[in-house]
Design a protein around this motif. Structure first.
Motif, mmCIF file in Angstrom:
data_model
loop_
_atom_site.group_PDB
_atom_site.id
_atom_site.type_symbol
_atom_site.label_atom_id
_atom_site.label_comp_id
_atom_site.label_asym_id
_atom_site.label_seq_id
_atom_site.Cartn_x
_atom_site.Cartn_y
_atom_site.Cartn_z
ATOM 1 N N GLU A 1 39.776 65.272 36.200
ATOM 2 C CA GLU A 1 38.615 64.559 35.665
ATOM 3 C C GLU A 1 38.580 63.094 36.118
ATOM 4 O O GLU A 1 37.529 62.538 36.392
ATOM 5 N N VAL A 2 39.774 62.484 36.189
ATOM 6 C CA VAL A 2 39.913 61.106 36.669
ATOM 7 C C VAL A 2 40.826 61.135 37.891
ATOM 8 O O VAL A 2 41.905 61.728 37.846
ATOM 9 N N CYS A 3 40.397 60.520 38.993
ATOM 10 C CA CYS A 3 41.176 60.569 40.241
ATOM 11 C C CYS A 3 42.495 59.802 40.112
ATOM 12 O O CYS A 3 42.689 59.014 39.179
ATOM 13 N N SER A 4 43.389 59.992 41.073
ATOM 14 C CA SER A 4 44.715 59.377 41.020
ATOM 15 C C SER A 4 44.652 57.851 41.083
ATOM 16 O O SER A 4 45.479 57.170 40.484
ATOM 17 N N GLY B 1 49.034 50.863 37.774
ATOM 18 C CA GLY B 1 49.486 49.757 38.617
ATOM 19 C C GLY B 1 48.387 49.138 39.474
ATOM 20 O O GLY B 1 48.599 48.103 40.113
ATOM 21 N N ARG B 2 47.184 49.732 39.491
ATOM 22 C CA ARG B 2 46.094 49.205 40.316
ATOM 23 C C ARG B 2 45.498 47.971 39.668
ATOM 24 O O ARG B 2 45.459 47.852 38.447
ATOM 25 N N PHE C 1 44.965 47.067 46.729
ATOM 26 C CA PHE C 1 45.565 47.592 45.500
ATOM 27 C C PHE C 1 44.588 47.592 44.323
ATOM 28 O O PHE C 1 44.992 47.802 43.191
ATOM 29 N N GLY C 2 43.308 47.350 44.609
ATOM 30 C CA GLY C 2 42.302 47.384 43.564
ATOM 31 C C GLY C 2 41.795 48.804 43.356
ATOM 32 O O GLY C 2 42.425 49.779 43.765
ATOM 33 N N THR C 3 40.625 48.915 42.737
ATOM 34 C CA THR C 3 40.015 50.220 42.508
ATOM 35 C C THR C 3 38.803 50.374 43.427
ATOM 36 O O THR C 3 38.470 49.452 44.184
ATOM 37 N N TYR C 4 38.130 51.509 43.336
ATOM 38 C CA TYR C 4 36.996 51.807 44.208
ATOM 39 C C TYR C 4 35.787 52.251 43.391
ATOM 40 O O TYR C 4 35.908 52.631 42.236
#
Length: 199
Positions: free
Chosen positions: A68-71, A77-78, A102-105
């Motif tokens: 449901e939520v990607c890795s 740690g992101r 190292f952020g999110t997308y």
């Protein structure tokens, strides 16, 4: 009278629908599949069906995921203060290969293109704006392609975000490593100058 095997022709036609696959390559792939053992062919077919059935969009960033939520979104740690906005899940794989981000997308699912009938309502822009209600986000990196559609999409999204007081940046584009200046077009040179950094 032409020589034809219906099942082989149909298999070849299916491969030909894949991007970058021409008629000859499609035929080669069809013959390769026919040369597989029955078990391998069955496993190959089942893998396609399973991937199609199990892979869905992450409920947070719209990336492809089998959960449901990607890795990336699940990784504590992101850096959640930065969101890199891309057009396609393949772009996430490209960024992740660098091992420098190292952020999110956030995946838009395409670009605004009136000619192709793709307006902002067909992209995952509302979902991005919903994520920004969280004051944790400090920067949005617009990482769409350096095309007319990519630029238009980046400008449209940035106009929606700026009033929220969140910094919006754009990827610097320029001369590729190993590139020769005399072969670069004007837009590439302009982008290279604009994105220059101190040594």
């Amino acid at each position: 009278m032409s020589y034809n095997i219906n099942a082989l022709s149909e298999l070849s036609e299916q491969f030909e629908k894949l991007p970058g696959i021409g008629r000859k390559t499609a035929q080669r792939l069809a013959f390769y599949v026919l040369g597989m053992s029955a078990e391998d062919a069955q496993r190959f077919a089942e893998t396609i069906v399973r991937a199609h059935r199990e892979i869905k969009r992450c409920k947070v960033c719209q990336n492809l995921s089998d959960t449901e939520v990607c890795s990336v979104c699940a990784d504590e740690g992101r850096d959640r203060s930065t969101i890199c906005v891309v057009e396609d899940p393949r772009d996430v794989f490209a960024f992740e290969r660098t091992k420098e981000y190292f952020g999110t997308y956030h995946i838009l699912g395409g670009l605004i293109s009136p000619i192709d009938g793709i307006g902002p309502d067909k992209l995952y822009i509302k979902e991005l704006l919903a994520r920004l209600n969280n004051s944790e986000v400090k920067e949005i990196i617009m990482a769409t392609s350096p095309t007319v559609e990519g630029e238009a999409t980046a400008m449209y999204v940035s106009r929606l975000i700026k009033p929220l007081g969140i910094k919006v940046t754009r990827l610097a584009y320029g001369i590729p490593v190993g590139g020769v200046l005399e072969y670069a077009d004007e837009v590439t040179l302009y982008r290279a100058l604009e994105g220059r950094s101190e040594l």
